[in-house]
Design a protein around this motif. Sequence first.
Motif, short mmCIF file in Angstrom:
data_model
loop_
_atom_site.label_atom_id
_atom_site.label_comp_id
_atom_site.label_asym_id
_atom_site.label_seq_id
_atom_site.Cartn_x
_atom_site.Cartn_y
_atom_site.Cartn_z
N ALA A 174 12.72 5.75 -12.72
CA ALA A 174 13.04 5.02 -11.49
C ALA A 174 13.69 3.68 -11.82
N VAL A 175 13.18 2.97 -12.82
CA VAL A 175 13.76 1.69 -13.21
C VAL A 175 15.17 1.89 -13.74
N ALA A 176 15.37 2.89 -14.59
CA ALA A 176 16.71 3.16 -15.13
C ALA A 176 17.68 3.55 -14.03
N LEU A 177 17.25 4.42 -13.14
CA LEU A 177 18.11 4.85 -12.03
C LEU A 177 18.40 3.69 -11.09
N PHE A 178 17.37 2.93 -10.73
CA PHE A 178 17.54 1.76 -9.87
C PHE A 178 18.54 0.79 -10.48
N SER A 179 18.38 0.51 -11.77
CA SER A 179 19.27 -0.44 -12.46
C SER A 179 20.70 0.07 -12.53
N ASP B 208 0.81 -1.22 0.00
CA ASP B 208 0.00 0.00 0.00
C ASP B 208 0.84 1.27 0.00
N GLY B 209 1.88 1.33 0.80
CA GLY B 209 2.67 2.55 0.91
C GLY B 209 3.74 2.71 -0.14
N PHE B 210 3.98 1.69 -0.94
CA PHE B 210 5.01 1.74 -1.98
C PHE B 210 4.37 2.31 -3.23
N ARG B 211 4.90 3.45 -3.69
CA ARG B 211 4.28 4.15 -4.81
C ARG B 211 5.35 4.74 -5.72
N ILE B 212 5.16 4.55 -7.00
CA ILE B 212 6.00 5.22 -8.01
C ILE B 212 5.04 5.82 -9.02
N ASP B 213 5.14 7.14 -9.22
CA ASP B 213 4.29 7.79 -10.21
C ASP B 213 4.50 7.14 -11.57
N PRO B 214 3.42 6.98 -12.33
CA PRO B 214 3.56 6.34 -13.66
C PRO B 214 4.59 7.04 -14.56
N LEU B 215 4.63 8.35 -14.53
CA LEU B 215 5.60 9.06 -15.36
C LEU B 215 7.03 8.88 -14.87
N SER B 216 7.18 8.65 -13.59
CA SER B 216 8.51 8.46 -13.00
C SER B 216 8.99 7.02 -13.06
N PHE B 217 8.12 6.09 -13.40
CA PHE B 217 8.46 4.67 -13.33
C PHE B 217 9.66 4.32 -14.21
N VAL B 218 9.65 4.78 -15.45
CA VAL B 218 10.75 4.46 -16.37
C VAL B 218 12.07 5.02 -15.85
N ILE C 84 19.78 -1.06 -0.18
CA ILE C 84 20.57 0.17 -0.35
C ILE C 84 20.17 0.89 -1.63
N VAL C 85 19.99 0.15 -2.72
CA VAL C 85 19.62 0.76 -4.00
C VAL C 85 18.21 1.37 -3.91
N LEU C 86 17.28 0.70 -3.24
CA LEU C 86 15.96 1.29 -3.03
C LEU C 86 16.06 2.59 -2.25
N PHE C 87 16.89 2.61 -1.23
CA PHE C 87 17.07 3.83 -0.43
C PHE C 87 17.60 4.97 -1.29
N ILE C 88 18.63 4.70 -2.07
CA ILE C 88 19.22 5.74 -2.92
C ILE C 88 18.22 6.21 -3.97
N THR C 89 17.54 5.27 -4.63
CA THR C 89 16.58 5.63 -5.67
C THR C 89 15.42 6.43 -5.08
N ALA C 90 14.88 6.02 -3.95
CA ALA C 90 13.78 6.75 -3.32
C ALA C 90 14.22 8.13 -2.86
N SER C 91 15.48 8.27 -2.47
CA SER C 91 16.00 9.57 -2.05
C SER C 91 16.13 10.54 -3.22
N ILE C 92 16.46 10.02 -4.38
CA ILE C 92 16.68 10.86 -5.56
C ILE C 92 15.39 11.13 -6.32
N MET C 93 14.50 10.14 -6.38
CA MET C 93 13.28 10.24 -7.18
C MET C 93 12.15 10.91 -6.40
N PRO C 94 11.69 12.07 -6.85
CA PRO C 94 10.58 12.71 -6.14
C PRO C 94 9.26 11.96 -6.30
#
Length: 130
Positions: free
Chosen positions: A39-44, A27-37, A76-86
């Motif tokens: 977020a995936v690129a940054l996460f990867s 429920d609390g995990f959310r990625i805006d549809p426009l940010s998803f791509v 760690i990668v989730l933490f970094i990605t969530a910190s960078i991605m609004p």
Amino acid sequence: MIRLLISTAAYLVANAVGLFVATLLLDGFRIDPLSFVVAVALFSAVQAVLSPLITKITFKNFPQLMGGIALVTIFIVLFITASIMPGMEIGGIANWLAATLLVWLGSLIATILLPIYVFKQLRERKRQDG
């Protein structure tokens, strides 16, 4: 060169599947549809850079943790990605732990199944056409 492109595509799709599974089930995990791509690129990208580094540090200093290194890396990668991605929000500590497990599991399953089904069919089509 083709093998590198296929490997990169499989890596990106596997991470996209993992992140998508987490967005569906938590429920609390959310990625805006426009940010998803993005977020995936940054996460990867962050995972590709940090994974060998974390593995090397862990192997040298904490060899007992080698079995869980993928989970530590994803956390760690989730933490970094969530910190960078609004447009990305994970939620409380339970969501962090569940998201780590779900992203790892989703990526693992996609990494196993993609080469077996999707890329195998593409190679067979290429052989038939060529």
